[in-house]
Each structure stands twice: as structure tokens, then as C-alpha cells.
Design an enzyme around this catalytic site. Structure first.
Site, short mmCIF file in Angstrom:
data_model
loop_
_atom_site.label_atom_id
_atom_site.label_comp_id
_atom_site.label_asym_id
_atom_site.label_seq_id
_atom_site.Cartn_x
_atom_site.Cartn_y
_atom_site.Cartn_z
N LYS A 135 0.97 -1.48 0.18
CA LYS A 135 0.16 0.08 -0.07
C LYS A 135 0.90 1.10 -0.18
O LYS A 135 1.98 1.26 0.53
CB LYS A 135 -1.06 0.00 1.16
CG LYS A 135 -0.43 -0.33 2.61
CD LYS A 135 0.88 0.86 3.24
CE LYS A 135 0.44 2.13 3.39
NZ LYS A 135 1.68 2.62 4.01
N TYR A 218 -5.03 3.96 5.67
CA TYR A 218 -5.58 2.87 6.88
C TYR A 218 -6.91 3.18 7.31
O TYR A 218 -7.61 2.17 7.64
CB TYR A 218 -4.53 2.83 7.93
CG TYR A 218 -3.30 1.88 7.76
CD1 TYR A 218 -3.07 0.71 7.88
CD2 TYR A 218 -2.24 2.79 7.43
CE1 TYR A 218 -1.97 -0.05 7.53
CE2 TYR A 218 -0.98 2.17 7.01
CZ TYR A 218 -0.91 0.71 7.06
OH TYR A 218 0.37 0.27 6.89
P1 NAD Z 1 11.86 2.61 3.04
O1 NAD Z 1 12.17 3.85 2.69
O2 NAD Z 1 12.44 1.83 4.50
O3 NAD Z 1 12.42 1.52 2.02
C1 NAD Z 1 12.02 1.63 0.55
C2 NAD Z 1 12.98 0.90 -0.12
O4 NAD Z 1 12.63 1.04 -1.63
C3 NAD Z 1 14.50 0.97 -0.05
O5 NAD Z 1 15.17 -0.16 0.15
C4 NAD Z 1 14.69 1.82 -1.28
O6 NAD Z 1 16.19 1.47 -1.71
C5 NAD Z 1 14.00 0.92 -2.37
N1 NAD Z 1 13.73 1.74 -3.39
C6 NAD Z 1 13.44 0.98 -4.77
N2 NAD Z 1 13.44 1.97 -5.82
C7 NAD Z 1 13.50 3.27 -5.22
C8 NAD Z 1 13.29 4.49 -5.84
N3 NAD Z 1 13.19 4.77 -6.92
N4 NAD Z 1 13.70 5.61 -4.63
C9 NAD Z 1 13.77 5.37 -3.42
N5 NAD Z 1 13.90 3.97 -2.91
C10 NAD Z 1 13.77 3.08 -3.85
O7 NAD Z 1 10.42 2.29 3.10
P2 NAD Z 1 9.43 1.38 3.59
O8 NAD Z 1 9.00 2.03 4.99
O9 NAD Z 1 10.00 0.10 3.74
O10 NAD Z 1 8.24 1.48 2.70
C11 NAD Z 1 8.24 0.71 1.31
C12 NAD Z 1 6.43 0.44 0.99
O11 NAD Z 1 5.97 -0.50 2.01
C13 NAD Z 1 5.68 1.64 1.04
O12 NAD Z 1 4.79 1.23 -0.15
C14 NAD Z 1 5.12 1.72 2.11
O13 NAD Z 1 3.75 2.38 2.03
C15 NAD Z 1 4.96 0.32 2.50
N6 NAD Z 1 4.54 0.04 3.87
C16 NAD Z 1 3.85 -0.66 4.21
C17 NAD Z 1 3.51 -1.02 5.77
C18 NAD Z 1 2.36 -1.91 6.02
O14 NAD Z 1 2.22 -2.16 7.34
N7 NAD Z 1 1.67 -2.54 5.32
C19 NAD Z 1 4.47 -0.56 6.44
C20 NAD Z 1 5.57 0.21 6.02
C21 NAD Z 1 5.77 0.45 4.87
#
Ligand code: NAD
Length: 363
Positions: A135, A218
Site C-alpha cells: 500500500k 488505513y
Molecule cells: P523504506 O524507505 O524503508 O524502503 C524503501 C526501499 O525501496 C528502499 O530499500 C529503497 O532502496 C527502495 N527503492 C526502490 N526504488 C526506489 C526509488 N526509486 N527511490 C527510493 N527508494 C527506492 O520504505 P518502507 O517503509 O519500507 O516502505 C516501502 C513500501 O512499503 C511503501 O509502499 C510503504 O507504504 C509500504 N509499507 C507498508 C507497511 C504496512 O504495514 N503494510 C508498513 C511500512 C511500509
């Protein structure tokens, strides 16, 4: 504690057993060999992938981590060592041909910033893989449409990572809304926290929006699954602090979602202390959840009495659900169409706030 309207046993049955039965392989066919686990590749080794999703494969029954796709080779090496992956199973974002020719990978789990979800999902589908996409599904409804159409054309499944649909407290709340609260009269939800500047979450191109797309979703989701219906009209007011972190993205938005017979007030903010709640009031009872949609520590009160519910690993349950549908068929609980509808509601909220008037959602 006992609950006059729904006993703990009933709730556990409704929330836990039913969900587990729905997601566990082998239920009802005890004498057959267990099906082969579905191979998953995690794309994007950020906070959520590393801290929540990858460790959860240990609790999955039908889902196995077999590969990672990352832009940072060192993270790939670390994941390979930690999870015992083959040397050849660490890919970069450019290696789609190699991913296509690895039959072990059946699902790509896209866990990168939302602005990249469309591109990575389309690549994974082109490579012949099913997709679980985090999401928010994408930045716009138009992108969601492309993703859904591509999956349909390729006859691949597209699941959205809406883990609350696999989490027993949330399932118990849904059950109470259907069975014991009477006619629902009010739904309220608050989701927010304090978002610092300097990450993709405050850049529009990568995040889609701000609090709305990231955490407000959410509350929109909760309003939909608690109401068990779709909103027909959206009103919204928004405001943001005059700070650089809100140059590109939204901060606080208050939405009113009109469902048939009940209005939901859904609020979100990126300048808040932590908030993660919902409340439902019916004409025969009420419930309150806080934290409602967090990673762990969920708590739920029905008619002011806290309900004891055994937690599960709902990250694993979410993954096992897609694996189960891949192996045995059935209907996805959180498909792309569900993700698209949320983006549609968020886009309507932005329009409503801008024009200071209601937006109808037809169809
Ligand atoms: P984060 O910033 O910790 O990680 C993002 C990852 O994507 C990094 O490893 C980064 O290197 C990579 N990436 C790939 N292409 C990229 C680009 N073009 N620019 C920047 N980074 C890039 O973020 P996160 O918190 O892990 O979130 C990632 C996804 O997961 C999002 O869609 C977020 O909404 C979702 N998420 C969902 C939940 C849930 O409970 N369902 C919780 C947290 C995050």
C-alpha cells in the site's frame, strides 16, 4: 474478559480460526502431501521488508523467501546470508530477464516507494510472476488501472498488502460490526504520526501524497471494511504547517465518507503524535480499537470491555493467503481492485478539500 454479546470463544472462532483456516494449506485434506511452498522474491529491501516481511517467512506455511531484488548489492548479500538464499538469487532492478527465467520465483513482493509500484508491478507481471504490491497501490487511479489490466491480461494475481484483513483483532471488529453492534450509526478513525523531512515520504513523485497516501489510507480501508460497503460521497478539509516537509505533500486531512446509512469521519496527519484508532457506534453497541492497525499490540474493546484475542503473525497470514490462492484457486481477499478504490477515494478527498465541496463517487 467475557462479553455479553459475543463470547471470547465465538470471537476467537470468528477472528482467528476462520482466518487461519482460510489461509492454511492442507486444511480438510489431512492425508495428502502438503503442497509445495510458493517461492517469493522481495523487491526493495527497506525498513518494512527487512524488519517485518522477511522475518515473517519463518511463520509462513505456504510461502518461502527464495530471492531478493534490490538496488543495493550489500543489502542483497546480507539478505542472502541471513536467509540462506542461493548466490544467484540476488537480483538488481534491471535483471528482469534473469528473474523471468528463474522458475523458483512465483511471486514478486513490491515493497518500494509508491511512485515505483506501477513500474515494478508491470515488470514483474511481464516476467510471468504474480505480484503482491504494498500500500498505497500507486500514485493515481490511472496507474492502478494499468496494473490491474496487465495482471488480467497475463492471468496473474495482484494482491495489495492490506495486512489488517488477515489480523484477528480487525477481523473480530468486522464480525462485531456485522453481528452485534446493530445498525451502524458512526465510524471514526485517526491515523497519524510525526513525519520528518528528508525521505521519499515527503516527495510527491515517490509518495503519491503525504499522510493521506501513507497512513490515512488505513483509516479509509478501516471505514470500508467496518462499514462493509462503499462510500458514495466524500467531503474533506485539509491544512498543513508552513514547514519545508510539507512543501510537496499533504499534512492533516479530515474526511467525511458517506456510506449508505452511516457517515465515517476519517482523519490523518503527518504532524501528529502517534494515533492509530477507530471507533464504531451502532444502535445496539459500540467498539473501539487502539492501536487498531499497528504491526503488533492490537487492542479492541467491545461495549467498553476489552476482548482477549490471540495475536497471529498477520504478515505471514497475508502472504500465505496469496500462496493459497495460487496453489488451490479461490478469491483474493485484498485484490488490486480494492487498492484502486482507496486511491479513488483519496483522489476524491484531495479534490473535495481543494474545491471546498463534496465529490460524488458514482459506481
Ligand atoms: P523504506 O524507505 O524503508 O524502503 C524503501 C526501499 O525501496 C528502499 O530499500 C529503497 O532502496 C527502495 N527503492 C526502490 N526504488 C526506489 C526509488 N526509486 N527511490 C527510493 N527508494 C527506492 O520504505 P518502507 O517503509 O519500507 O516502505 C516501502 C513500501 O512499503 C511503501 O509502499 C510503504 O507504504 C509500504 N509499507 C507498508 C507497511 C504496512 O504495514 N503494510 C508498513 C511500512 C511500509
Amino acid at each position: 474478559m467475557p462479553n455479553p454479546e459475543m463470547s471470547r470463544r465465538e470471537l476467537l472462532h470468528a477472528a482467528g480460526t476462520a482466518a487461519v483456516a482460510a489461509t492454511l494449506p492442507g486444511v480438510g485434506r489431512a492425508h495428502q502431501d502438503p503442497p509445495k511452498p510458493v517461492g517469493w522474491a522481495v523487491l526493495g529491501l527497506g525498513g518494512y521488508a527487512i524488519r517485518q516481511i522477511m522475518p515473517s517467512f519463518a511463520d509462513a506455511k505456504l510461502s518461502k523467501l527464495v530471492a531478493v531484488i534490490t538496488g543495493t548489492p550489500e543489502k542483497g548479500v546480507r539478505a542472502r546470508e541471513q536467509y540462506g538464499l542461493k548466490e544467484s538469487s540476488v537480483y538488481s532492478y534491471e535483471q528482469w530477464d534473469a528473474i523471468r527465467s528463474n522458475p523458483e520465483i512465483e511471486v514478486v513482493y513490491v515493497i518500494s516507494p509508491p511512485g515505483t509500484h506501477r513500474e515494478f508491478t508491470l515488470e514483474a507481471i511481464k516476467a510471468g510472476k504474480h505480484v503482491c504490491c504494498e500500500k498505497p497501490m500507486a500514485n493515481t487511479v490511472a496507474e492502478c488501472d494499468e496494473m490491474i489490466a496487465a495482471a488480467k491480461r497475463a492471468k496473474k494475481l495482484l494482491q495489495i498488502g492490506y495486512r489488517s484483513h488477515y489480523q484477528p483483532h480487525n477481523l473480530a471488529a468486522i464480525e462485531a460490526c456485522r453481528k452485534s453492534l446493530g445498525t451502524l450509526r458512526s465510524i471514526t478513525s485517526e491515523h497519524g504520526f510525526n513525519m520528518p523531512a528528508g525521505t521519499w515520504r515527503t516527495q510527491r513523485k515517490l509518495s503519491g501524497g503525504g499522510a493521506l497516501w501513507d497512513i490515512g489510507i488505513y483509516g479509509v480501508q478501516a471505514a470500508r471494511y467496518l462499514a462493509g460497503a462503499e462510500p458514495t460521497e466524500v467531503m474533506a478539509m485539509a491544512h498543513r504547517l508552513g514547514q519545508p516537509r510539507f512543501d510537496e505533500v499533504d499534512d492533516v486531512t479530515h474526511m467525511l465518507l458517506a456510506f449508505p446509512g452511516v457517515v465515517a469521519s476519517v482523519s490523518t496527519g503527518y504532524s501528529w503524535a502517534n494515533a492509530n484508532t477507530y471507533r464504531v457506534i451502532g444502535d445496539r453497541g459500540q467498539l473501539y480499537a487502539s492501536p487498531a492497525t499497528s504491526y503488533q499490540g492490537h487492542r479492541l474493546w467491545i461495549n467498553n470491555r476489552e476482548v482477549a484475542i490471540e495475536p497471529n503473525n498477520h504478515f505471514a497470514a497475508q502472504m500465505d493467503h496469496l500462496s493459497e490462492v495460487i496453489r488451490n484457486g479461490g478469491t483474493l481477499r485484498t485484490p488490486g481492485e480494492m487498492g484502486r478504490q482507496d486511491i479513488r477515494i483519496l483522489e476524491a478527498a484531495v479534490t473535495a478539500a481543494r474545491q471546498r465541496g463534496p465529490v460524488r463517487l458514482e459506481g
